[in-house]
Design a protein around this motif. Sequence first.
Motif, short mmCIF file in Angstrom:
data_model
loop_
_atom_site.label_atom_id
_atom_site.label_comp_id
_atom_site.label_asym_id
_atom_site.label_seq_id
_atom_site.Cartn_x
_atom_site.Cartn_y
_atom_site.Cartn_z
N UNK A 1 0.81 -1.21 0.00
CA UNK A 1 0.00 0.00 0.00
C UNK A 1 0.84 1.26 0.00
N UNK A 2 2.15 1.12 0.25
CA UNK A 2 3.04 2.29 0.18
C UNK A 2 3.25 2.70 -1.27
N UNK A 3 3.18 1.73 -2.19
CA UNK A 3 3.42 2.02 -3.60
C UNK A 3 2.27 2.81 -4.22
N UNK A 4 1.03 2.39 -3.94
CA UNK A 4 -0.15 3.05 -4.48
C UNK A 4 -1.35 2.67 -3.64
N UNK B 1 -5.17 -0.37 -5.16
CA UNK B 1 -4.88 -1.80 -5.21
C UNK B 1 -6.13 -2.60 -4.85
N UNK B 2 -6.32 -3.67 -5.57
CA UNK B 2 -7.30 -4.66 -5.18
C UNK B 2 -6.57 -5.91 -4.70
N UNK B 3 -7.31 -6.87 -4.22
CA UNK B 3 -6.70 -8.10 -3.71
C UNK B 3 -7.21 -9.28 -4.52
N UNK B 4 -6.28 -10.07 -5.04
CA UNK B 4 -6.64 -11.30 -5.75
C UNK B 4 -6.27 -12.49 -4.87
N UNK B 5 -7.26 -13.33 -4.63
CA UNK B 5 -7.04 -14.55 -3.85
C UNK B 5 -6.97 -15.75 -4.80
N UNK B 6 -5.96 -16.59 -4.61
CA UNK B 6 -5.72 -17.73 -5.49
C UNK B 6 -5.34 -18.94 -4.65
N UNK C 1 -8.54 -1.66 -2.02
CA UNK C 1 -8.27 -1.76 -0.58
C UNK C 1 -6.95 -1.08 -0.23
N UNK C 2 -6.36 -0.40 -1.19
CA UNK C 2 -5.08 0.23 -0.95
C UNK C 2 -5.12 1.36 0.06
N UNK C 3 -6.30 1.94 0.30
CA UNK C 3 -6.40 3.05 1.26
C UNK C 3 -6.33 2.56 2.70
N UNK D 1 -1.92 4.34 8.45
CA UNK D 1 -2.34 5.68 8.83
C UNK D 1 -3.86 5.78 8.95
N UNK D 2 -4.58 4.79 8.48
CA UNK D 2 -6.04 4.78 8.56
C UNK D 2 -6.50 3.59 9.40
N UNK D 3 -6.02 3.56 10.64
CA UNK D 3 -6.33 2.44 11.53
C UNK D 3 -7.83 2.34 11.80
N UNK D 4 -8.51 3.48 11.93
CA UNK D 4 -9.95 3.45 12.20
C UNK D 4 -10.72 2.79 11.06
N UNK D 5 -10.29 3.03 9.81
CA UNK D 5 -10.95 2.40 8.68
C UNK D 5 -10.72 0.90 8.68
#
Length: 518
Positions: free
Chosen positions: A351-354, A357-362, A383-385, A389-393
């Motif tokens: 998440x530092x890169x951008x 991002x979504x998450x792919x499960x395989x 889900x990249x946000x 820094x957004x612990x509450x979310x």
Amino acid sequence: MNLFDEPWIPVRWLHGQDGPDSVSLRDLLGRCQDIEALDIPLAAAHAALLRVLYALTARVSGLDEDPDGSWINWRASILKDRALPQERIEDYVSRWHARFFLFDGVAGRPWLQDPRLAHECTDSSGVNKLVMTRPSGNNHSWFGHARDSAPHWIAADTAVLYLLMWHYYGAPGRCTARTLDGERISDAKRSPLHGSLSYHPEGDSLLVTLLAGLVRPAIEVRPEEDLCPWEREEPTDPAGAPPVPVGPCGWWTDTSRHALLLEPDAGGEHVTDARITWAYHLSGAFDDPYLIWERTLVKRQGEQEEVRFARPAKPNRALWRDLDGLLRHRPPEAEGEATTVDPPKVFETAVVLTDQLRVRALGFDQDRARNSQLVSGLTPASVGHLTDQLADAQVAVGRLRRLGERYGENLADAVRKAWALYTRGDPKEAGKLVPQAEALYWPAAEREFWARFDRLDRTGEDPDGGLDILGAREAFLRLARDAYDHTTRPLTRTVRGSQAVVEARGLLWKTRPKRKNK
């Protein structure tokens, strides 16, 4: 067939970009900024290939080491350039070209295979054994019908995918015998991802996906020590312990517990047979940065012992139900539960890169005796946000997931009790009613989850993370009530059935007790 030169990887191109349906490794690395994603139908092969591509990306980008602590910034600069360094790609291809032949090759080292099996395995395993979605021997047909007496050859490019699946998802137990020092041994260890589900960050292009999926190496890691199997001078000793990876490249590519050797036809276009056996007789350590690790305490010989295991692949479990397992910040009410969760390490830096991002499960639903079902999922929202820094979310996501799970479990309990009261039988034998209720509830709950997920706070200003907890509770409860009423309606045709349905309905409002360690 050299994997750097011949097209074998199915891809999906970005809108406005043209290219073939399949590309070689060289073209994939050189044009990953123009590719949207891999287009591999086999989820387990997709997960395995991603790990190989992570290693190659790290090598050609210089992100396979971090001696001065600038790894994060260097990765960001590559993304800014919108391409992997072409010169470094050609240098790596030139250096290791001879090790990427699928069959024998110039150096006698076919890619991810052990040529010693030609004389150490007197029997072959058969091409049906190689194709993990085919039955072999006396096993049942799960994916399709095939006979060992009349096996169908498979194309070389398809064989690569099954070769990867065996290295990462191969089953433990009996295998083709391999003779070592005069002793015939036919027992293999479990491959590292067997039966598990891995989670990968995915961006808007394959370049972003590969960079986000990299794991930051420790400062002491050196590329000349953190080797991939094809980079070793000599094959490893099967009599010894498996090599212990010292860095990401080793963890990505050098944890297999199986050895394979493919046999081609005369033209090298098909695989006609295969030898599949054990790679090491001794056990070894294993870790993986893309798995959710669960830890729980169990009693053994009167003493408590912590057991750690990867979350298994379950085909009937939607990805959103595992989403809070990816988060570093969990709801306070989750503290003290019997099972604690360690999220995949990759998301610490992804998440530092951008933040897009979504998450792919395989994964692969497996046990020792059978391969049941390939499992794949992709989050519909970014889900990249959900950074530190957004612990509450993150806490809000956990609470939202717990609400959805709570009313789904309440629904199953209520249906079982209604059936038991009506039939005066065991609630555990509720027949098809529970699956019917779950088939109504879980897809609707998934839509409700993502709708509310999209409305969570992205600024860090809302202490509740933007979650309307009362509204979410009522929404999931309404879905459970609707599913319960629809499923139990046939029981209400009699007085006793109506009474049973009304009495059991109260379980929908039940508060789930916290499961604590004992």
